[in-house]
Design an enzyme around this catalytic site. Sequence first.
Site, PDB file in Angstrom:
ATOM      1  N   LYS A  13      -2.496-166.778  58.396  1.00  0.00           N
ATOM      2  CA  LYS A  13      -2.191-166.293  57.214  1.00  0.00           C
ATOM      3  C   LYS A  13      -0.432-165.910  57.537  1.00  0.00           C
ATOM      4  O   LYS A  13       0.496-166.138  56.758  1.00  0.00           O
ATOM      5  CB  LYS A  13      -3.010-165.122  56.705  1.00  0.00           C
ATOM      6  CG  LYS A  13      -4.410-165.393  56.283  1.00  0.00           C
ATOM      7  CD  LYS A  13      -5.245-164.494  55.587  1.00  0.00           C
ATOM      8  CE  LYS A  13      -5.288-163.164  56.588  1.00  0.00           C
ATOM      9  NZ  LYS A  13      -6.198-163.528  57.987  1.00  0.00           N
ATOM     10  N   ARG A  88      -9.561-157.649  50.244  1.00  0.00           N
ATOM     11  CA  ARG A  88     -10.349-158.209  51.240  1.00  0.00           C
ATOM     12  C   ARG A  88     -11.885-157.848  50.812  1.00  0.00           C
ATOM     13  O   ARG A  88     -12.674-157.830  51.636  1.00  0.00           O
ATOM     14  CB  ARG A  88     -10.030-157.392  52.579  1.00  0.00           C
ATOM     15  CG  ARG A  88      -9.663-158.232  53.538  1.00  0.00           C
ATOM     16  CD  ARG A  88      -9.210-157.182  54.575  1.00  0.00           C
ATOM     17  NE  ARG A  88      -8.962-157.555  55.954  1.00  0.00           N
ATOM     18  CZ  ARG A  88      -7.950-158.088  56.486  1.00  0.00           C
ATOM     19  NH1 ARG A  88      -6.974-157.969  55.779  1.00  0.00           N
ATOM     20  NH2 ARG A  88      -7.735-158.545  57.694  1.00  0.00           N
ATOM     21  N   ARG A 127      -2.420-164.575  70.768  1.00  0.00           N
ATOM     22  CA  ARG A 127      -1.303-163.995  69.833  1.00  0.00           C
ATOM     23  C   ARG A 127      -0.565-163.095  70.541  1.00  0.00           C
ATOM     24  O   ARG A 127      -0.956-161.987  71.276  1.00  0.00           O
ATOM     25  CB  ARG A 127      -1.778-163.471  68.495  1.00  0.00           C
ATOM     26  CG  ARG A 127      -0.777-162.877  67.901  1.00  0.00           C
ATOM     27  CD  ARG A 127      -0.993-162.840  66.349  1.00  0.00           C
ATOM     28  NE  ARG A 127      -2.458-161.951  66.146  1.00  0.00           N
ATOM     29  CZ  ARG A 127      -2.921-161.605  65.012  1.00  0.00           C
ATOM     30  NH1 ARG A 127      -2.566-162.377  63.889  1.00  0.00           N
ATOM     31  NH2 ARG A 127      -4.032-161.016  65.076  1.00  0.00           N
ATOM     32  N   ARG A 153      -1.381-157.283  69.903  1.00  0.00           N
ATOM     33  CA  ARG A 153      -2.059-156.037  68.953  1.00  0.00           C
ATOM     34  C   ARG A 153      -3.092-155.579  69.640  1.00  0.00           C
ATOM     35  O   ARG A 153      -3.716-156.047  70.361  1.00  0.00           O
ATOM     36  CB  ARG A 153      -2.412-156.885  67.699  1.00  0.00           C
ATOM     37  CG  ARG A 153      -1.303-156.580  66.681  1.00  0.00           C
ATOM     38  CD  ARG A 153      -1.517-157.596  65.494  1.00  0.00           C
ATOM     39  NE  ARG A 153      -3.014-157.445  64.907  1.00  0.00           N
ATOM     40  CZ  ARG A 153      -3.279-157.918  63.695  1.00  0.00           C
ATOM     41  NH1 ARG A 153      -2.567-159.112  63.093  1.00  0.00           N
ATOM     42  NH2 ARG A 153      -4.519-157.796  63.437  1.00  0.00           N
ATOM     43  N   ARG A 164     -14.213-157.921  63.362  1.00  0.00           N
ATOM     44  CA  ARG A 164     -13.427-158.336  62.494  1.00  0.00           C
ATOM     45  C   ARG A 164     -13.912-159.748  61.668  1.00  0.00           C
ATOM     46  O   ARG A 164     -13.994-159.707  60.467  1.00  0.00           O
ATOM     47  CB  ARG A 164     -11.858-158.814  62.872  1.00  0.00           C
ATOM     48  CG  ARG A 164     -11.006-157.456  63.158  1.00  0.00           C
ATOM     49  CD  ARG A 164      -9.896-157.732  64.157  1.00  0.00           C
ATOM     50  NE  ARG A 164      -8.823-158.469  63.468  1.00  0.00           N
ATOM     51  CZ  ARG A 164      -7.924-158.844  64.349  1.00  0.00           C
ATOM     52  NH1 ARG A 164      -7.829-158.743  65.459  1.00  0.00           N
ATOM     53  NH2 ARG A 164      -7.034-159.569  63.569  1.00  0.00           N
TER      54      ARG A 164
HETATM   55  P1  AP5 Z   1      -1.634-165.550  62.456  1.00  0.00           P
HETATM   56  O1  AP5 Z   1      -0.543-166.440  61.462  1.00  0.00           O
HETATM   57  O2  AP5 Z   1      -1.059-164.187  63.367  1.00  0.00           O
HETATM   58  O3  AP5 Z   1      -2.993-165.251  61.867  1.00  0.00           O
HETATM   59  P2  AP5 Z   1      -3.381-164.289  60.700  1.00  0.00           P
HETATM   60  O4  AP5 Z   1      -4.315-165.163  59.833  1.00  0.00           O
HETATM   61  O5  AP5 Z   1      -2.184-163.862  59.901  1.00  0.00           O
HETATM   62  O6  AP5 Z   1      -4.292-163.364  61.602  1.00  0.00           O
HETATM   63  P3  AP5 Z   1      -4.495-161.766  61.679  1.00  0.00           P
HETATM   64  O7  AP5 Z   1      -5.089-161.220  62.667  1.00  0.00           O
HETATM   65  O8  AP5 Z   1      -3.018-161.021  61.145  1.00  0.00           O
HETATM   66  O9  AP5 Z   1      -5.359-161.304  60.144  1.00  0.00           O
HETATM   67  P4  AP5 Z   1      -6.074-160.308  59.992  1.00  0.00           P
HETATM   68  O10 AP5 Z   1      -6.658-160.654  58.466  1.00  0.00           O
HETATM   69  O11 AP5 Z   1      -7.216-160.183  60.805  1.00  0.00           O
HETATM   70  O12 AP5 Z   1      -5.178-158.839  60.123  1.00  0.00           O
HETATM   71  P5  AP5 Z   1      -4.445-158.061  59.391  1.00  0.00           P
HETATM   72  O13 AP5 Z   1      -3.178-157.657  60.078  1.00  0.00           O
HETATM   73  O14 AP5 Z   1      -4.572-158.395  57.965  1.00  0.00           O
HETATM   74  O15 AP5 Z   1      -2.169-166.711  63.487  1.00  0.00           O
HETATM   75  C1  AP5 Z   1      -3.008-166.118  64.730  1.00  0.00           C
HETATM   76  C2  AP5 Z   1      -2.713-166.758  65.872  1.00  0.00           C
HETATM   77  O16 AP5 Z   1      -2.872-168.123  65.736  1.00  0.00           O
HETATM   78  C3  AP5 Z   1      -1.068-166.649  66.468  1.00  0.00           C
HETATM   79  O17 AP5 Z   1      -0.941-166.561  67.432  1.00  0.00           O
HETATM   80  C4  AP5 Z   1      -0.496-168.096  65.845  1.00  0.00           C
HETATM   81  O18 AP5 Z   1       0.845-168.457  66.604  1.00  0.00           O
HETATM   82  C5  AP5 Z   1      -1.448-168.808  66.079  1.00  0.00           C
HETATM   83  N1  AP5 Z   1      -1.335-169.880  64.854  1.00  0.00           N
HETATM   84  C6  AP5 Z   1      -1.215-169.935  63.603  1.00  0.00           C
HETATM   85  N2  AP5 Z   1      -1.526-171.034  63.057  1.00  0.00           N
HETATM   86  C7  AP5 Z   1      -1.818-171.919  63.938  1.00  0.00           C
HETATM   87  C8  AP5 Z   1      -2.135-173.410  63.990  1.00  0.00           C
HETATM   88  N3  AP5 Z   1      -2.047-174.157  62.902  1.00  0.00           N
HETATM   89  N4  AP5 Z   1      -2.517-173.835  65.138  1.00  0.00           N
HETATM   90  C9  AP5 Z   1      -2.523-173.257  66.414  1.00  0.00           C
HETATM   91  N5  AP5 Z   1      -2.257-171.847  66.433  1.00  0.00           N
HETATM   92  C10 AP5 Z   1      -1.828-171.253  65.259  1.00  0.00           C
HETATM   93  O19 AP5 Z   1      -5.547-156.809  59.403  1.00  0.00           O
HETATM   94  C11 AP5 Z   1      -5.755-155.897  60.741  1.00  0.00           C
HETATM   95  C12 AP5 Z   1      -6.637-154.696  60.337  1.00  0.00           C
HETATM   96  O20 AP5 Z   1      -6.056-153.881  59.186  1.00  0.00           O
HETATM   97  C13 AP5 Z   1      -7.991-155.208  59.509  1.00  0.00           C
HETATM   98  O21 AP5 Z   1      -8.911-155.437  60.580  1.00  0.00           O
HETATM   99  C14 AP5 Z   1      -8.248-153.815  59.062  1.00  0.00           C
HETATM  100  O22 AP5 Z   1      -8.801-152.970  59.712  1.00  0.00           O
HETATM  101  C15 AP5 Z   1      -7.011-153.543  58.302  1.00  0.00           C
HETATM  102  N6  AP5 Z   1      -6.848-153.984  57.281  1.00  0.00           N
HETATM  103  C16 AP5 Z   1      -5.723-154.784  56.600  1.00  0.00           C
HETATM  104  N7  AP5 Z   1      -5.778-155.153  55.222  1.00  0.00           N
HETATM  105  C17 AP5 Z   1      -6.922-154.671  54.865  1.00  0.00           C
HETATM  106  C18 AP5 Z   1      -7.385-154.406  53.557  1.00  0.00           C
HETATM  107  N8  AP5 Z   1      -6.886-155.303  52.581  1.00  0.00           N
HETATM  108  N9  AP5 Z   1      -8.734-153.851  53.478  1.00  0.00           N
HETATM  109  C19 AP5 Z   1      -9.145-153.262  54.325  1.00  0.00           C
HETATM  110  N10 AP5 Z   1      -8.709-153.014  55.737  1.00  0.00           N
HETATM  111  C20 AP5 Z   1      -7.414-153.675  55.776  1.00  0.00           C
END
Ligand code: AP5
Length: 206
Positions: A13, A88, A127, A153, A164
């Site tokens: 994402k 979410r 990552r 992270r 997660r």
């Molecule tokens: P990346 O692009 O970083 O993936 P992402 O989908 O953004 O993953 P996140 O871990 O950031 O999502 P998340 O939803 O768990 O975390 P968030 O920060 O929102 O890619 C991942 C890796 O893969 C990278 O190394 C990249 O290089 C590689 N990659 C990408 N595309 C690729 C491809 N095509 N092929 C190969 N490799 C690839 O949330 C974190 C925490 O915050 C949550 O757990 C929760 O506690 C809290 N939180 C956030 N939002 C909320 C909400 N709305 N409600 C409640 N809690 C929340």
Amino acid sequence: MRIIFIGPPGAGKGTQATAIVERFGIPHISTGDMLRAAVKAGTALGKEADGFMKSGQLVPDGVIIGMVRERIAQADAKGGFLLDGFPRTVPQAQALENALKIDGVAIDAVLLLEVPDSLIVQRITGRRNDPVTGRIYHVEFDPPPAGVAVQQRADDTVEAVTKRLDAYHKMTAPLVPFYDGKGILRRVDGVGAPEAVTGRIEAALA
Ligand code: AP5
């Protein structure tokens, strides 16, 4: 254009958001990034969110909804935005809908990035982020150049990612029928080279 990205942790994402916001000239609103900034700054919100995030649980809806309402009310988001990581849960989606209704606007498209669980752990544990530019790397698929001091992270451990993923399937997956029923859900295969995935997203938004 008002877009939402939904997908499991590590679906890509954040990686894809960078390309899409540039294309549409809209702000990238990542609730994960906002929460991590609050944790780093040591604010009351950050202190409340920290434990939930480290252990891989969702932060309570009440905290998140207020934070996003404030952000989308800012001037740069009035003409559109890309929401990454929000909503979410179904209550978050309903709160967003109500907040937008007041302004007489609605979400145009919800992109579901589909990546099987079997690929997620490898993506997450490999990552790395550049804390200066925010650029996302992967030790194997997209290694950082020599000299860039990257960070990992706190929640990118095997233990936290398992929780997660569990939270995603229990709490976030119900958004798929929720948005499908409104006719705005677009499914995108998130497996393959990042540029290929960007092309699929652009086609889904066309
Ligand atoms: P990346 O692009 O970083 O993936 P992402 O989908 O953004 O993953 P996140 O871990 O950031 O999502 P998340 O939803 O768990 O975390 P968030 O920060 O929102 O890619 C991942 C890796 O893969 C990278 O190394 C990249 O290089 C590689 N990659 C990408 N595309 C690729 C491809 N095509 N092929 C190969 N490799 C690839 O949330 C974190 C925490 O915050 C949550 O757990 C929760 O506690 C809290 N939180 C956030 N939002 C909320 C909400 N709305 N409600 C409640 N809690 C929340």
